[in-house]
Write a protein that holds these residues in place. Structure first.
Motif, mmCIF file in Angstrom:
data_model
loop_
_atom_site.group_PDB
_atom_site.id
_atom_site.type_symbol
_atom_site.label_atom_id
_atom_site.label_comp_id
_atom_site.label_asym_id
_atom_site.label_seq_id
_atom_site.Cartn_x
_atom_site.Cartn_y
_atom_site.Cartn_z
ATOM 1 N N ARG A 74 133.528 45.231 47.530
ATOM 2 C CA ARG A 74 134.449 46.350 47.408
ATOM 3 C C ARG A 74 135.916 45.911 47.486
ATOM 4 O O ARG A 74 136.795 46.595 46.957
ATOM 5 C CB ARG A 74 134.146 47.384 48.506
ATOM 6 C CG ARG A 74 132.779 48.036 48.330
ATOM 7 C CD ARG A 74 132.416 48.906 49.511
ATOM 8 N NE ARG A 74 133.216 50.121 49.568
ATOM 9 C CZ ARG A 74 133.025 51.077 50.472
ATOM 10 N NH1 ARG A 74 132.066 50.940 51.385
ATOM 11 N NH2 ARG A 74 133.782 52.156 50.475
ATOM 12 N N SER A 78 145.664 58.782 43.998
ATOM 13 C CA SER A 78 144.817 58.732 45.175
ATOM 14 C C SER A 78 145.335 59.652 46.263
ATOM 15 O O SER A 78 146.546 59.737 46.494
ATOM 16 C CB SER A 78 144.754 57.294 45.710
ATOM 17 O OG SER A 78 143.918 57.208 46.843
ATOM 18 N N ASP A 103 129.356 60.671 39.112
ATOM 19 C CA ASP A 103 129.489 59.228 39.307
ATOM 20 C C ASP A 103 130.074 58.601 38.061
ATOM 21 O O ASP A 103 129.863 59.081 36.950
ATOM 22 C CB ASP A 103 128.123 58.604 39.602
ATOM 23 C CG ASP A 103 127.618 58.973 40.987
ATOM 24 O OD1 ASP A 103 126.402 58.900 41.193
ATOM 25 O OD2 ASP A 103 128.445 59.325 41.850
ATOM 26 N N THR A 153 133.225 65.356 40.024
ATOM 27 C CA THR A 153 132.542 64.618 41.086
ATOM 28 C C THR A 153 131.378 63.792 40.562
ATOM 29 O O THR A 153 130.595 63.264 41.336
ATOM 30 C CB THR A 153 132.022 65.600 42.157
ATOM 31 O OG1 THR A 153 131.166 66.574 41.530
ATOM 32 C CG2 THR A 153 133.180 66.326 42.817
ATOM 33 N N ARG A 187 141.207 59.206 41.575
ATOM 34 C CA ARG A 187 140.765 59.686 40.273
ATOM 35 C C ARG A 187 141.721 59.231 39.180
ATOM 36 O O ARG A 187 142.863 58.851 39.434
ATOM 37 C CB ARG A 187 140.653 61.209 40.262
ATOM 38 C CG ARG A 187 141.968 61.932 40.458
ATOM 39 C CD ARG A 187 141.768 63.443 40.498
ATOM 40 N NE ARG A 187 143.017 64.138 40.768
ATOM 41 C CZ ARG A 187 143.122 65.450 40.972
ATOM 42 N NH1 ARG A 187 142.030 66.198 40.933
ATOM 43 N NH2 ARG A 187 144.288 66.013 41.210
ATOM 44 N N ARG A 246 134.907 55.611 42.542
ATOM 45 C CA ARG A 246 134.552 55.200 43.900
ATOM 46 C C ARG A 246 134.405 53.691 43.937
ATOM 47 O O ARG A 246 133.693 53.121 43.101
ATOM 48 C CB ARG A 246 133.272 55.886 44.351
ATOM 49 C CG ARG A 246 133.351 57.409 44.326
ATOM 50 C CD ARG A 246 132.021 58.049 44.716
ATOM 51 N NE ARG A 246 132.121 59.494 44.724
ATOM 52 C CZ ARG A 246 131.966 60.266 43.653
ATOM 53 N NH1 ARG A 246 131.697 59.709 42.478
ATOM 54 N NH2 ARG A 246 132.085 61.577 43.740
ATOM 55 N N ASP A 247 135.050 53.081 44.893
ATOM 56 C CA ASP A 247 135.023 51.625 44.932
ATOM 57 C C ASP A 247 133.617 51.081 45.108
ATOM 58 O O ASP A 247 133.250 50.073 44.509
ATOM 59 C CB ASP A 247 135.971 51.084 46.008
ATOM 60 C CG ASP A 247 135.697 51.661 47.387
ATOM 61 O OD1 ASP A 247 134.657 52.313 47.593
ATOM 62 O OD2 ASP A 247 136.557 51.449 48.274
ATOM 63 N N ASP A 281 130.748 52.408 44.056
ATOM 64 C CA ASP A 281 129.995 52.535 42.805
ATOM 65 C C ASP A 281 130.406 51.461 41.801
ATOM 66 O O ASP A 281 129.559 50.799 41.181
ATOM 67 C CB ASP A 281 130.227 53.914 42.180
ATOM 68 C CG ASP A 281 129.635 55.032 43.016
ATOM 69 O OD1 ASP A 281 128.762 54.748 43.847
ATOM 70 O OD2 ASP A 281 130.067 56.192 42.836
ATOM 71 N N ARG A 337 139.008 47.555 45.434
ATOM 72 C CA ARG A 337 140.057 48.312 46.125
ATOM 73 C C ARG A 337 141.443 47.798 45.754
ATOM 74 O O ARG A 337 142.380 48.582 45.568
ATOM 75 C CB ARG A 337 139.852 48.206 47.636
ATOM 76 C CG ARG A 337 138.694 49.040 48.172
ATOM 77 C CD ARG A 337 138.488 48.777 49.651
ATOM 78 N NE ARG A 337 137.453 49.619 50.212
ATOM 79 C CZ ARG A 337 136.949 49.467 51.437
ATOM 80 N NH1 ARG A 337 137.415 48.491 52.221
ATOM 81 N NH2 ARG A 337 136.006 50.270 51.882
ATOM 82 N N TYR A 344 140.089 61.345 47.695
ATOM 83 C CA TYR A 344 139.597 60.916 46.385
ATOM 84 C C TYR A 344 140.552 59.923 45.751
ATOM 85 O O TYR A 344 141.728 59.826 46.120
ATOM 86 C CB TYR A 344 139.437 62.118 45.442
ATOM 87 C CG TYR A 344 140.735 62.832 45.148
ATOM 88 C CD1 TYR A 344 141.633 62.344 44.191
ATOM 89 C CD2 TYR A 344 141.079 64.002 45.834
ATOM 90 C CE1 TYR A 344 142.833 62.995 43.931
ATOM 91 C CE2 TYR A 344 142.281 64.650 45.577
ATOM 92 C CZ TYR A 344 143.145 64.142 44.624
ATOM 93 O OH TYR A 344 144.337 64.780 44.369
#
Length: 235
Positions: free
Chosen positions: A51, A69, A231, A229, A76, A39-40, A42, A55, A74
């Protein structure tokens, strides 16, 4: 009249590149595992960045095959897929053969010594089980030929596709295998030292054929429909 100098913003680009390098290295090292959702927000917080550069790094990593993506769903880490590794090894191997053929006649004694020193570090790292150090030394050895060749297109191609191969090398090493043979390195260095272009190219081809052998790779190690899922953090 004094020429006007273009003023170019550099901060954003540098941050993007830094984010890319850190995230790429964490994926290659297995610190972010295949299938893990990233996640950008996090990672931006963890890296102390906004971010936006994260990204941009994600976009580049998707293009290079390390992330996948689904819009609005999501992003991943991709699986280690045998076909992708074989394709990458074929391309990177061809580039290394190209730069070797060009570089060998241009090598200086100092260049050969850099290669010897890198192979000594490689051998010591393999013996100690230090896969990260071994792969870094391996890069340093082969980068001599890339640098001396002066072929920037080949260098860019090698930089783009080598991380896909490194993921498999790390996995093999962790399962009790070995990294690229120090003996092959020695043969390559001796061919370089004596100016044997054809011999150096042959050894280079042998090195990359070994890496392209993915018969031992289980391509069903991750169900692509399963999303992790948890973090993701980078230490």
């Amino acid at each position: 009249m004094e020429a006007r100098r273009a003023i170019r913003p550099v901060g954003r680009t540098l941050l993007r590149d830094q984010a890319y390098t850190v995230i790429r290295d964490a994926i290659v090292a297995g610190e972010i595992e295949p299938g893990a959702v990233v996640r950008d927000a996090d990672l931006a917080e963890r890296l102390g960045l906004s971010r936006a550069p994260v990204r941009e790094a994600f976009s580049r990593l998707v293009n290079e095959g390390l992330l996948e993506s689904k819009p609005q769903s999501y992003t991943r880490v991709t699986r280690v897929v045998a076909a992708d590794v074989r394709d990458a090894a074929a391309v990177v191997g061809a580039m290394h053969e190209l730069v070797t053929r060009v570089a060998v006649p241009l090598l200086m004694a100092a260049d050969v010594e850099i290669m010897r020193a890198a192979n000594e570090r490689f051998t010591a790292a393999v013996a100690a089980g230090e896969v990260g150090l071994a792969l870094r030394a391996d890069d340093e050895l082969h980068d001599v030929l890339v640098r001396v060749s002066g072929n920037r297109a080949a260098a860019a191609t090698v930089a783009r596709y080598t991380p896909l191969i490194r993921r498999l090398e790390r996995r093999r090493f962790g399962e009790g295998g070995t990294c690229r043979s120090a003996g092959l390195h020695e043969r390559l260095i001796e061919a370089c030292a004596t100016g044997d272009v054809d011999g150096a190219v042959r050894v280079t081809a042998e090195i990359w054929r070994t890496l392209a052998d993915t018969d031992d790779l289980d391509t069903d190690d991750l169900d692509t429909d399963d999303l992790d899922t948890d973090d993701v953090y980078i230490d």
